[in-house]
Design a protein around this motif. Structure first.
Motif, PDB file in Angstrom:
ATOM      1  N   ASP A   5    -108.882  14.443 -19.310  1.00  0.00           N
ATOM      2  CA  ASP A   5    -108.928  15.458 -19.946  1.00  0.00           C
ATOM      3  C   ASP A   5    -110.363  16.228 -20.064  1.00  0.00           C
ATOM      4  OD1 ASP A   5    -106.290  15.181 -21.201  1.00  0.00           O
ATOM      5  OD2 ASP A   5    -107.135  14.054 -22.872  1.00  0.00           O
ATOM      6  N   GLU A   6    -111.325  15.558 -19.916  1.00  0.00           N
ATOM      7  CA  GLU A   6    -112.731  16.084 -19.661  1.00  0.00           C
ATOM      8  C   GLU A   6    -112.683  16.870 -18.390  1.00  0.00           C
ATOM      9  OE1 GLU A   6    -115.723  12.927 -19.810  1.00  0.00           O
ATOM     10  OE2 GLU A   6    -114.862  12.342 -21.622  1.00  0.00           O
ATOM     11  N   HIS A   7    -112.009  16.513 -17.547  1.00  0.00           N
ATOM     12  CA  HIS A   7    -111.853  17.350 -16.213  1.00  0.00           C
ATOM     13  C   HIS A   7    -110.591  18.084 -15.731  1.00  0.00           C
ATOM     14  CE1 HIS A   7    -115.707  15.265 -15.045  1.00  0.00           C
ATOM     15  NE2 HIS A   7    -114.896  14.125 -15.494  1.00  0.00           N
ATOM     16  N   ALA A   8    -109.934  18.592 -16.952  1.00  0.00           N
ATOM     17  CA  ALA A   8    -108.750  19.241 -16.952  1.00  0.00           C
ATOM     18  C   ALA A   8    -108.928  20.650 -16.731  1.00  0.00           C
ATOM     19  CB  ALA A   8    -107.945  19.146 -18.193  1.00  0.00           C
ATOM     20  N   VAL A   9    -108.340  21.215 -15.650  1.00  0.00           N
ATOM     21  CA  VAL A   9    -108.380  22.841 -15.294  1.00  0.00           C
ATOM     22  C   VAL A   9    -107.238  23.392 -15.969  1.00  0.00           C
ATOM     23  CG1 VAL A   9    -108.460  24.383 -13.660  1.00  0.00           C
ATOM     24  CG2 VAL A   9    -109.560  22.350 -13.232  1.00  0.00           C
ATOM     25  N   THR A  10    -107.509  24.542 -16.543  1.00  0.00           N
ATOM     26  CA  THR A  10    -106.246  25.529 -17.069  1.00  0.00           C
ATOM     27  C   THR A  10    -106.141  26.789 -16.388  1.00  0.00           C
ATOM     28  OG1 THR A  10    -106.815  24.694 -19.332  1.00  0.00           O
ATOM     29  CG2 THR A  10    -105.466  26.710 -19.290  1.00  0.00           C
ATOM     30  N   LEU A  11    -104.757  26.908 -16.029  1.00  0.00           N
ATOM     31  CA  LEU A  11    -104.651  28.272 -14.932  1.00  0.00           C
ATOM     32  C   LEU A  11    -103.617  28.976 -16.030  1.00  0.00           C
ATOM     33  CD1 LEU A  11    -104.127  26.542 -11.546  1.00  0.00           C
ATOM     34  CD2 LEU A  11    -105.958  27.571 -12.556  1.00  0.00           C
ATOM     35  N   ARG A  12    -103.837  30.301 -15.850  1.00  0.00           N
ATOM     36  CA  ARG A  12    -102.921  31.226 -16.455  1.00  0.00           C
ATOM     37  C   ARG A  12    -101.996  31.790 -15.279  1.00  0.00           C
ATOM     38  NH1 ARG A  12    -103.510  32.331 -21.954  1.00  0.00           N
ATOM     39  NH2 ARG A  12    -102.601  34.278 -21.274  1.00  0.00           N
ATOM     40  N   LEU A  13    -100.734  31.717 -15.399  1.00  0.00           N
ATOM     41  CA  LEU A  13    -100.201  32.622 -14.420  1.00  0.00           C
ATOM     42  C   LEU A  13     -99.056  33.289 -15.360  1.00  0.00           C
ATOM     43  CD1 LEU A  13     -98.631  29.625 -12.189  1.00  0.00           C
ATOM     44  CD2 LEU A  13    -100.571  31.177 -11.460  1.00  0.00           C
ATOM     45  N   THR A  14     -98.594  34.480 -14.853  1.00  0.00           N
ATOM     46  CA  THR A  14     -97.641  35.295 -15.339  1.00  0.00           C
ATOM     47  C   THR A  14     -96.318  34.715 -15.171  1.00  0.00           C
ATOM     48  OG1 THR A  14     -97.174  36.637 -13.428  1.00  0.00           O
ATOM     49  CG2 THR A  14     -98.840  37.404 -14.816  1.00  0.00           C
ATOM     50  N   SER A  15     -95.273  35.117 -15.821  1.00  0.00           N
ATOM     51  CA  SER A  15     -93.935  34.378 -15.482  1.00  0.00           C
ATOM     52  C   SER A  15     -93.528  34.786 -14.342  1.00  0.00           C
ATOM     53  CB  SER A  15     -93.009  34.840 -16.618  1.00  0.00           C
ATOM     54  OG  SER A  15     -92.865  36.369 -16.829  1.00  0.00           O
ATOM     55  N   ASP A  16     -93.663  35.679 -13.672  1.00  0.00           N
ATOM     56  CA  ASP A  16     -93.288  36.090 -12.382  1.00  0.00           C
ATOM     57  C   ASP A  16     -93.821  35.083 -11.405  1.00  0.00           C
ATOM     58  OD1 ASP A  16     -91.595  38.008 -13.322  1.00  0.00           O
ATOM     59  OD2 ASP A  16     -92.841  39.886 -12.491  1.00  0.00           O
ATOM     60  N   GLU A  17     -95.347  35.069 -11.641  1.00  0.00           N
ATOM     61  CA  GLU A  17     -96.109  34.090 -10.603  1.00  0.00           C
ATOM     62  C   GLU A  17     -95.430  32.788 -10.578  1.00  0.00           C
ATOM     63  OE1 GLU A  17    -100.371  36.479 -10.529  1.00  0.00           O
ATOM     64  OE2 GLU A  17     -99.837  34.960 -12.095  1.00  0.00           O
ATOM     65  N   ASN A  48     -97.252  17.355  -8.863  1.00  0.00           N
ATOM     66  CA  ASN A  48     -97.613  17.551 -10.407  1.00  0.00           C
ATOM     67  C   ASN A  48     -97.613  18.991 -10.861  1.00  0.00           C
ATOM     68  OD1 ASN A  48     -98.055  14.738 -10.625  1.00  0.00           O
ATOM     69  ND2 ASN A  48    -100.264  14.924 -10.345  1.00  0.00           N
ATOM     70  N   PHE A  49     -97.968  19.684  -9.879  1.00  0.00           N
ATOM     71  CA  PHE A  49     -98.011  21.203 -10.015  1.00  0.00           C
ATOM     72  C   PHE A  49     -96.462  21.709 -10.188  1.00  0.00           C
ATOM     73  CE2 PHE A  49     -97.978  25.683  -8.411  1.00  0.00           C
ATOM     74  CZ  PHE A  49     -98.529  26.342  -9.407  1.00  0.00           C
ATOM     75  N   SER A  50     -95.619  21.363  -9.486  1.00  0.00           N
ATOM     76  CA  SER A  50     -94.215  21.601  -9.351  1.00  0.00           C
ATOM     77  C   SER A  50     -93.593  21.104 -10.810  1.00  0.00           C
ATOM     78  CB  SER A  50     -93.474  21.027  -8.415  1.00  0.00           C
ATOM     79  OG  SER A  50     -92.150  21.349  -8.419  1.00  0.00           O
ATOM     80  N   ALA A  51     -94.199  19.870 -11.188  1.00  0.00           N
ATOM     81  CA  ALA A  51     -93.471  19.049 -12.433  1.00  0.00           C
ATOM     82  C   ALA A  51     -93.984  20.191 -13.542  1.00  0.00           C
ATOM     83  CB  ALA A  51     -93.961  17.887 -12.688  1.00  0.00           C
ATOM     84  N   LEU A  52     -95.148  20.646 -13.599  1.00  0.00           N
ATOM     85  CA  LEU A  52     -95.729  21.255 -14.500  1.00  0.00           C
ATOM     86  C   LEU A  52     -95.031  22.926 -14.916  1.00  0.00           C
ATOM     87  CD1 LEU A  52     -99.666  21.091 -14.183  1.00  0.00           C
ATOM     88  CD2 LEU A  52     -98.262  20.086 -16.062  1.00  0.00           C
TER      89      LEU A  52
END
Length: 83
Positions: A5-17, A48-52
């Motif tokens: 959790d301390e090293h988590a990165v939050t990304l914001r994507l549009t729904s299209d992206e 993991n990215f695909s699962a998210l």
């Protein structure tokens, strides 16, 4: 707080992206078209990215999924939808 959790990165994507990335990842996995990962860690990161994305998206379960993906691609590319 765990170390992860301390090293988590939050990304914001549009729904299209998100939708276009999801489709591309799954298409590449299914057809072995992606350059194979050089390291097991790369493979796990892609899974993991695909699962998210899969947890967040509702479009893959809609009957018009292919059409929704195409519309998102067109919007991202700044193109006009085909007639």
């Amino acid at each position: 707080m765990s170390t992860d959790d301390e090293h988590a990165v939050t990304l914001r994507l549009t729904s299209d992206e998100a939708l276009v990335q999801f489709e591309w990842l799954h298409r590449c996995e299914d057809r072995d078209r992606v350059v194979p990962p050089e390291h097991r860690g790369e493979e796990v990161a892609l899974w993991n990215f695909s699962a998210l994305l899969e947890r967040e998206l509702v479009e893959p379960f809609r009957p018009r999924y292919r059409e929704l993906v195409e519309q998102a691609r067109v919007r991202l590319a700044g193109e006009h939808a085909p007639l």
